[in-house]
Design an enzyme around this catalytic site. Structure first.
Site, PDB file in Angstrom:
ATOM      1  N   GLU A 231       0.881  -1.162   0.000  1.00 52.84           N
ATOM      2  CA  GLU A 231       0.000   0.000   0.000  1.00 52.84           C
ATOM      3  C   GLU A 231       0.915   1.207   0.000  1.00 52.84           C
ATOM      4  OE1 GLU A 231      -1.553   3.176   0.424  1.00 52.84           O
ATOM      5  OE2 GLU A 231      -1.524   2.766   2.566  1.00 52.84           O
ATOM      6  N   LEU A 232       0.933   1.915  -1.149  1.00 56.10           N
ATOM      7  CA  LEU A 232       1.912   2.981  -1.340  1.00 56.10           C
ATOM      8  C   LEU A 232       1.222   4.349  -1.333  1.00 56.10           C
ATOM      9  CD1 LEU A 232       4.005   1.072  -4.019  1.00 56.10           C
ATOM     10  CD2 LEU A 232       4.216   1.017  -1.527  1.00 56.10           C
ATOM     11  N   CYS A 265      -2.356   9.141   2.843  1.00 57.91           N
ATOM     12  CA  CYS A 265      -2.235   8.694   1.453  1.00 57.91           C
ATOM     13  C   CYS A 265      -3.544   8.886   0.699  1.00 57.91           C
ATOM     14  CB  CYS A 265      -1.771   7.246   1.389  1.00 57.91           C
ATOM     15  SG  CYS A 265      -2.762   6.101   2.352  1.00 57.91           S
TER      16      CYS A 265
END
Length: 463
Positions: A231-232, A265
């Site tokens: 999960e970037l 994010c």
């Protein structure tokens, strides 16, 4: 970078921690593997009481845990308390649902004479979790709860600036009754990650972090044929159509961009506004951002926290400077933020074009990019013109139309009339450079299990 607690508001180094040694790492893997062999033999109904107890403790000591989060990474205390509550809710989700999600699945067969085929879901073993600082409890909970429910055990390599959060969570699980080795915090240096992943007793790795970190860990995992999930980053689009209820939309936009000081994010980083309402939106949004009060994150009146570190703040300022250098207009908004602490002045970027590096960058701080769209199709085109594909949102009075439009946006998540959000009962994950794999719900529960086929066939069945 050493594991240290550095208060982002005062700049004070509170405590430092020694890196794990080779013997520490070896002992942790051995203990985790030995505990796995016992933990996997328990039924799900025997495992999940530990999760419920952890949830109960989190709620009972919510403010105590929240203050550790605020101390280490600067989150507003009320937001830290909400994170603790979310973590408790994740544990409870698996208490209530893990049994049915992991139940054996009978498979349809073309001919009953072929036998009885069943898919069973069994744990793999020890999993390494590499987690970031921006949600130091939630990030642990969303990988730990499902993997413990599935029967796996976990090693944690947390971010270097939240070591006390990592220790507190380990102690939480021991207090909840988890056997030692079920969840182990390791102050693991980056150069020791490969040592963990090459060990045959470690069966996978889940990482939440930067593209660079994700690429490196995925490469190492592939080298040793280990499962990985990533999960970037994200540059979530906040699309506002001409018919949106503007005042309410603006409030969500201000919140969506500035919660957790913009260090999310899935925060609303790119505001894509229909040209018919662009000027009005910009005026109202600017006023909303200007009203935010920056200050001590422990103070209940504070609405804008410092960033996680001075290094992070300096990095965001350099991004703003580079965006302006390439033609963007940067407008600082609101009263001057305190000189004390790792604050960044809320900034609105306009006149950003695709030839500006900022167009494709992720700003991890209170920086809003406002982009004008000619029409709805143009808005979708702009939303998809990103290297990332994590979340996004569409604001419109016509929710059926918004739903249809959402299908055209290439992300893992799209919300109608709400910024991208995180909940215990919603899946999380993205596509493109935002990574692969999913967390939470049954999707996250089954990332690190063996989906084994068992087929009982009559010995006299034909070939």
């Amino acid at each position: 970078m050493p594991f240290s607690t550095i208060n982002p508001y005062t700049g004070e180094t509170v405590k430092t921690f020694a890196d794990a040694t080779d013997s520490d790492i070896a002992a942790a893997i051995t203990r985790a593997d030995e505990t796995f062999k016992q933990w996997r033999e328990l039924s799900i109904t025997e495992r999940v009481p530990v999760l419920q107890k952890a949830a109960d403790i989190l709620r009972e000591k919510k403010t105590t845990f929240a203050k550790i989060i605020t101390l280490e990474m600067g989150k507003i205390l009320a937001e830290a308390e909400a994170e603790v509550e979310l973590s408790a809710a994740i544990f409870e989700y698996y208490v209530k649902n893990a049994g049915k999600l992991l139940a054996d699945e009978p498979l349809p067969v073309a001919d009953p004479a072929e036998g009885k085929a069943v898919l069973v879901h069994q744990p793999l073993g020890v999993i390494l979790a590499i987690e970031p600082w921006n949600f130091p409890f939630y990030q642990i909970a969303r990988i730990l709860a499902p993997q413990l429910a599935a029967g796996n055990t976990l090693l944690l390599k947390h971010a270097s600036n939240v070591p006390q959060c990592a220790e507190a969570f380990q102690q939480l699980m021991l207090d909840a009754g988890l056997p030692a080795g079920g969840f182990t915090n390791l102050f693991l240096p980056h150069n020791k990650i490969e040592d963990v992943l090459k060990d045959p007793r470690v069966h996978g790795v889940a990482l939440t972090g930067s593209e660079k970190a994700g690429a490196s860990v995925a490469q190492t995992a592939a080298k040793y044929l280990k499962k990985s999930t990533l999960e970037l980053g994200g540059t979530d689009a906040f699309v506002v159509l001409a018919d949106a209820e503007l005042d309410k939309t603006v409030k969500w936009a201000v919140f969506g961009r500035h919660w957790n000081a913009g260090q999310v994010c899935v925060s609303s980083k790119r505001m894509i506004i229909n040209e018919k309402i662009y000027d009005t939106f910009l005026e109202k949004y600017t006023a909303g951002v200007a009203a935010l009060k920056a200050g001590d994150p422990m103070d209940s009146s504070t609405q804008l926290a410092p960033l996680s570190s001075q290094r992070a703040a300096d990095g965001v300022r350099k991004q703003i400077e580079n965006a302006v250098k390439h033609g963007a207009t940067a407008t600082e908004v609101g009263e001057k933020v305190p000189q004390q602490g790792a604050f960044v002045q809320p900034t609105i970027l306009t006149n950003v074009t695709p030839d500006n590096p900022a167009w494709y960058e992720e700003f991890f701080g209170p920086v809003s990019m406002i982009i004008k769209a000619k029409d709805d199709e143009d808005a979708v085109r702009i939303a998809n013109d990103s290297h990332f594909g994590l979340g996004g949102s569409i604001f419109t009075a016509d929710t059926r139309y918004g739903y249809a439009l959402a299908k055209k946006i290439t992300t893992g998540m799209v919300f109608i009339n709400h910024p991208t959000m995180v909940k215990a009962d919603l899946p999380f994950g993205g596509v493109k450079r935002s990574g692969y794999g999913r967390e939470l719900l049954g999707l996250g529960l089954k990332e690190f299990v063996n989906h084994k086929l068992i087929d009982v066939v009559d010995i006299d069945a034909p070939f």
